[in-house]
Design a protein around this motif. Structure first.
Motif: not given
Length: 353
Positions: A160-164, A298-307, A341-345
């Motif tokens: 898992q990786i988080l990109a910001i 997003h199209d590759a299946g990652a979970w994505t969000c915006a502020q 955190i919920s997503h990674f858990q």
């Protein structure tokens, strides 16, 4: 008209800034003064939309004056800072106090690079004029988030990786997110639009307040759980795969989406090389950088969000990502650490089944 007030102890710098700003049809300089005491009267009499403020001044330094402004008369402030370690440390403190953005102080030989400098300054002033000072936002993001009390994930994930990605207002937003992550969170890769001399100090500051290990990225760095990597101020950063490992590659290629480093470059590389084993977060910032890259993730299946707009200093980059359909969630800043955190858990639990 955007009314701009200039506060700088150098007459030369005041003249350069006045000349640049006055050239724009939608801007006017309502005054240029040499110290904060004169600035108080200027602000009271002209009610400017944006203030440019020098950090190092006689009688009262810019940081002390900024702190007073944000308590008594919150307004968009752009800091004019010298380069180097001392200037970058002071600038980070200014951003913590509520400054919207930072511009490097013009060099004595500015005539050679005046057009590029002017374009940067004008872009930041326009963004600042539409921004909301952090003291006027619903959440005070300088406070530690509730996510900082979350338990450790008890798993160093190499998958898992988080990109910001972030721009205007992003230094404090990124700090808020990292303060909410546990010490064994997956590797985090970060692009924040900053002048080249400031990213090392920014990474050091994040390392001091975060439970993760944070550093300015170097070419060839191996991504490790519990570590966060900040792109250098003048280099694109990409995530690539080498066998079972993920590595960082840096380069000084052409600007993308008007920036180097570019959030789009990072996000596209994560989409291509990491796929659905990742999360992407686009925080406050002017412009569109990162929106297309977040859509690719997003199209590759990652979970994505915006502020969301309410908690953003400048709702530019997140707004564009939402418009493109690039997000699974649009969240207030205060909720982002907990959701990650919920997503990674959940991802960790799925790998055990």
């Amino acid at each position: 008209m955007i009314k701009v007030a200039i506060v700088d102890d150098s007459a030369l710098i005041r003249n350069i800034l006045t000349r640049i700003i006055s050239h724009e049809k939608d801007m006017t300089v309502v005054g240029a003064v040499g110290d904060p005491y004169a600035a108080r009267e200027l602000i009271r009499n002209t009610n400017p939309d944006v203030l440019t403020l020098d950090i190092e001044m006689p009688r009262m330094d810019g940081l002390a004056f900024l702190e007073k402004i944000m308590k008594l008369r919150p307004m968009p402030v752009i800091m004019i800072s010298t380069l180097g370690e001392s200037g970058s440390i002071a600038t980070l403190r200014a951003l913590e106090l509520g400054a919207i953005d930072v511009v490097a102080k013009p060099k004595i030989d500015i005539e050679r690079t005046l057009d590029a400098y002017a374009a940067t300054l004008i872009e930041k002033i326009r963004a600042a004029a539409t921004s909301r000072p952090r003291s006027l936002l619903p959440q005070q993001i300088a406070a530690p988030p509730t996510g900082s009390r979350n338990p450790a994930l008890r798993q160093h994930s190499t998958e898992q990786i988080l990109a910001i990605g972030a721009s205007t207002g992003g230094t404090e937003a990124i700090k808020f997110v990292l303060m909410g992550m546990p010490p064994d969170a997956p590797a985090i890769v970060i692009v924040q639009h900053m002048p080249v001399a400031f990213t090392k100090s920014f990474a050091k500051r994040l390392d001091e307040v975060s439970r993760m290990t944070v550093k300015e990225a170097e070419d060839g760095d191996r991504l490790l759980g519990g570590h966060a990597y900040v792109a250098p101020g003048d280099a694109h950063m990409r995530v690539v795969r080498s066998g079972a490992n993920y590595l960082l590659k840096l380069d000084n290629g052409e600007e993308v989406s008007g920036h180097r480093p570019s959030v789009d470059v990072l996000f596209h590389s994560v989409a291509e090389n990491v796929g659905n084993h990742t999360c992407g977060v686009l925080l406050t910032g002017m412009g569109k950088d990162g929106a297309m890259g977040l859509k690719a993730m997003h199209d590759a299946g990652a979970w994505t969000c915006a502020q969301d707009e309410e908690s953003s200093v400048v709702f530019g980059m997140p707004k564009e990502a939402i418009r493109l359909g690039a997000t699974d969630a649009v969240l207030p800043l205060a909720e982002i650490p907990g959701q990650l955190i919920s997503h990674f858990q959940g991802a960790y639990q799925r790998t055990r089944i």
